[in-house]
Design a protein around this motif. Structure first.
Motif, PDB file in Angstrom:
ATOM      1  N   ALA A  16      28.501  59.938  36.311  1.00 38.92           N
ATOM      2  CA  ALA A  16      27.683  60.099  35.107  1.00 38.92           C
ATOM      3  C   ALA A  16      28.108  61.339  34.331  1.00 38.92           C
ATOM      4  CB  ALA A  16      26.206  60.180  35.479  1.00 38.92           C
ATOM      5  N   ARG A  17      28.362  62.422  35.043  1.00 42.60           N
ATOM      6  CA  ARG A  17      28.783  63.642  34.352  1.00 42.60           C
ATOM      7  C   ARG A  17      30.208  63.512  33.812  1.00 42.60           C
ATOM      8  NH1 ARG A  17      26.087  69.172  36.666  1.00 42.60           N
ATOM      9  NH2 ARG A  17      23.921  68.437  36.580  1.00 42.60           N
ATOM     10  N   ARG A  18      31.093  62.936  34.616  1.00 37.84           N
ATOM     11  CA  ARG A  18      32.466  62.747  34.156  1.00 37.84           C
ATOM     12  C   ARG A  18      32.522  61.873  32.920  1.00 37.84           C
ATOM     13  NH1 ARG A  18      36.249  58.712  37.405  1.00 37.84           N
ATOM     14  NH2 ARG A  18      34.710  57.345  36.413  1.00 37.84           N
ATOM     15  N   ASP A  19      31.707  60.842  32.886  1.00 36.89           N
ATOM     16  CA  ASP A  19      31.771  59.888  31.787  1.00 36.89           C
ATOM     17  C   ASP A  19      31.257  60.457  30.470  1.00 36.89           C
ATOM     18  OD1 ASP A  19      32.877  58.158  33.586  1.00 36.89           O
ATOM     19  OD2 ASP A  19      31.096  56.895  33.830  1.00 36.89           O
ATOM     20  N   ARG A  22      32.771  65.627  30.766  1.00 35.32           N
ATOM     21  CA  ARG A  22      32.654  66.906  31.451  1.00 35.32           C
ATOM     22  C   ARG A  22      33.653  66.990  32.599  1.00 35.32           C
ATOM     23  NH1 ARG A  22      28.251  70.645  32.468  1.00 35.32           N
ATOM     24  NH2 ARG A  22      28.203  71.455  34.595  1.00 35.32           N
ATOM     25  N   ALA A  23      34.366  68.123  32.705  1.00 36.46           N
ATOM     26  CA  ALA A  23      35.199  68.390  33.872  1.00 36.46           C
ATOM     27  C   ALA A  23      34.299  68.901  34.996  1.00 36.46           C
ATOM     28  CB  ALA A  23      36.267  69.425  33.538  1.00 36.46           C
ATOM     29  N   LEU A  24      34.535  68.425  36.199  1.00 37.13           N
ATOM     30  CA  LEU A  24      33.619  68.661  37.317  1.00 37.13           C
ATOM     31  C   LEU A  24      34.012  69.909  38.101  1.00 37.13           C
ATOM     32  CD1 LEU A  24      33.507  64.948  38.506  1.00 37.13           C
ATOM     33  CD2 LEU A  24      31.831  66.127  37.049  1.00 37.13           C
ATOM     34  N   LEU A  25      32.994  70.611  38.596  1.00 35.17           N
ATOM     35  CA  LEU A  25      33.201  71.839  39.366  1.00 35.17           C
ATOM     36  C   LEU A  25      32.421  71.747  40.665  1.00 35.17           C
ATOM     37  CD1 LEU A  25      34.119  74.806  39.741  1.00 35.17           C
ATOM     38  CD2 LEU A  25      32.106  75.489  38.389  1.00 35.17           C
ATOM     39  N   ASP A 230      39.704  64.977  37.564  1.00 33.49           N
ATOM     40  CA  ASP A 230      38.369  64.946  36.964  1.00 33.49           C
ATOM     41  C   ASP A 230      37.616  66.240  37.208  1.00 33.49           C
ATOM     42  OD1 ASP A 230      38.393  62.204  35.948  1.00 33.49           O
ATOM     43  OD2 ASP A 230      38.434  61.628  38.060  1.00 33.49           O
ATOM     44  N   GLY A 231      38.071  67.016  38.178  1.00 32.02           N
ATOM     45  CA  GLY A 231      37.393  68.264  38.472  1.00 32.02           C
ATOM     46  C   GLY A 231      38.100  69.031  39.564  1.00 32.02           C
ATOM     47  N   LEU A 262      36.858  75.222  32.340  1.00 33.34           N
ATOM     48  CA  LEU A 262      36.867  73.764  32.404  1.00 33.34           C
ATOM     49  C   LEU A 262      36.328  73.137  31.145  1.00 33.34           C
ATOM     50  CD1 LEU A 262      35.616  73.368  36.097  1.00 33.34           C
ATOM     51  CD2 LEU A 262      37.867  72.684  35.232  1.00 33.34           C
ATOM     52  N   ASP A 263      35.308  73.770  30.569  1.00 35.16           N
ATOM     53  CA  ASP A 263      34.703  73.211  29.351  1.00 35.16           C
ATOM     54  C   ASP A 263      35.632  73.320  28.138  1.00 35.16           C
ATOM     55  OD1 ASP A 263      32.461  72.545  30.750  1.00 35.16           O
ATOM     56  OD2 ASP A 263      31.305  74.300  30.119  1.00 35.16           O
ATOM     57  N   GLN A 264      36.653  74.164  28.235  1.00 38.71           N
ATOM     58  CA  GLN A 264      37.606  74.288  27.136  1.00 38.71           C
ATOM     59  C   GLN A 264      38.612  73.164  27.112  1.00 38.71           C
ATOM     60  OE1 GLN A 264      39.299  78.206  27.519  1.00 38.71           O
ATOM     61  NE2 GLN A 264      37.342  79.242  27.190  1.00 38.71           N
ATOM     62  N   GLU A 265      38.662  72.423  28.214  1.00 39.95           N
ATOM     63  CA  GLU A 265      39.621  71.301  28.278  1.00 39.95           C
ATOM     64  C   GLU A 265      39.140  70.125  27.439  1.00 39.95           C
ATOM     65  OE1 GLU A 265      42.722  70.302  29.199  1.00 39.95           O
ATOM     66  OE2 GLU A 265      42.819  72.457  29.123  1.00 39.95           O
TER      67      GLU A 265
END
Length: 265
Positions: A16-19, A22-25, A230-231, A262-265
């Motif tokens: 859900a977050r990836r879609d 968002r890049a995952l941490l 993805d993260g 990650l959010d800059q990607e």
């Protein structure tokens, strides 16, 4: 590829977050490493973690480098055990993101897979990583974990051939853990060149989230890894700071730098 088992809580959450783009941490902490160690979990979630890996310390951690070994030794010296760590997690309650336990297969076998996975769920743990469990021996634990509501994530390395990679991707639940290099965990000066090729190969056989770990230590490395996977999983860089005395606020600040990268990607 067709999934053998339906997605559990970890995979649903990460998908859900990836879609959303968002890049995952997923940061790591060794359970029991310090008094009040569960406060790190809240700090990680507040810093933007999408899941948290909790290490259950083992006396012979064959895939872990010096930093994680030292963290495990510190936890065991404090009297940490699987039961005590899970009791701590149960007391801490929901931190807002899935918890993924990681340990070696000896600890799973100690009480038996059914009892072990049931104990994880009672403590609020949603996922499991067992790095020394090869895919061809993972059938029993995969089924037991799924029945208990625990996503068993399997590992793939740069040396994994395609047929085996397909099986790992098919059997893994939650995510596929991409090991960036052949070696142990630990901080490194640069992201391994093998990381990009491995994640490309995994993504060609599955649409499960792919998390890249082993050696990701800095915001720049996290940003680069986020271009391929993805993260990211960040362990040694976190635990070195904990061993050096960093508290939850310090780790919140460090992980926030990774989140921003990650959010800059």
């Amino acid at each position: 590829m067709t999934n053998i088992l339906a997605a559990g809580a970890v995979e649903r959450h990460l998908r859900a977050r990836r879609d959303t783009g968002r890049a995952l941490l997923m940061p790591y902490v060794t359970g029991g490493v310090t008094p009040g160690w569960t406060r790190y979990l809240t700090a990680f979630a507040e810093a933007g973690a999408d899941a948290i890996e909790v290490g259950l310390p083992f006396s012979d951690p064959t895939l872990d480098g010096v930093t994680i070994q030292q963290a495990s030794e510190a936890a065991l010296a404090r009297g940490a055990s699987t039961r005590r760590i899970l009791a701590d997690l149960a007391e801490a309650g929901d931190v807002g993101v899935p918890l993924v336990a990681s340990t070696y297969y000896n600890l799973v076998l100690h009480d038996g897979p059914e009892a072990f996975c049931a104990a994880l769920r009672r403590a609020g743990v949603d996922g499991l990583i067992v790095p020394d469990l090869p895919v061809h021996e993972a059938g029993e634990l995969t089924g037991v974990a799924a029945a208990a509501g625990v996503d068993l994530a399997l590992l793939a390395s740069p040396a994994t051939p395609r047929p085996r990679l397909e099986e790992i991707s098919r059997r893994s639940r939650g995510f596929v853990y991409a090991v960036s290099l052949m070696g142990t965990t630990g901080e490194r000066a640069a992201l391994a060149a093998s990381a990009a090729e491995l994640t490309t190969r995994i993504r060609s056989v599955t649409d499960r989230p792919v998390l890249l770990g082993f050696g990701i230590s800095t915001p720049g490395q996290a940003r680069e890894a986020g271009r391929h996977a993805d993260g990211v999983v960040v362990g040694a860089a976190v635990m070195r700071r904990v061993l050096d005395g960093a508290g939850p606020d310090d780790l919140r600040a460090f992980l926030a730098t990774l989140r921003r990268a990650l959010d800059q990607e």
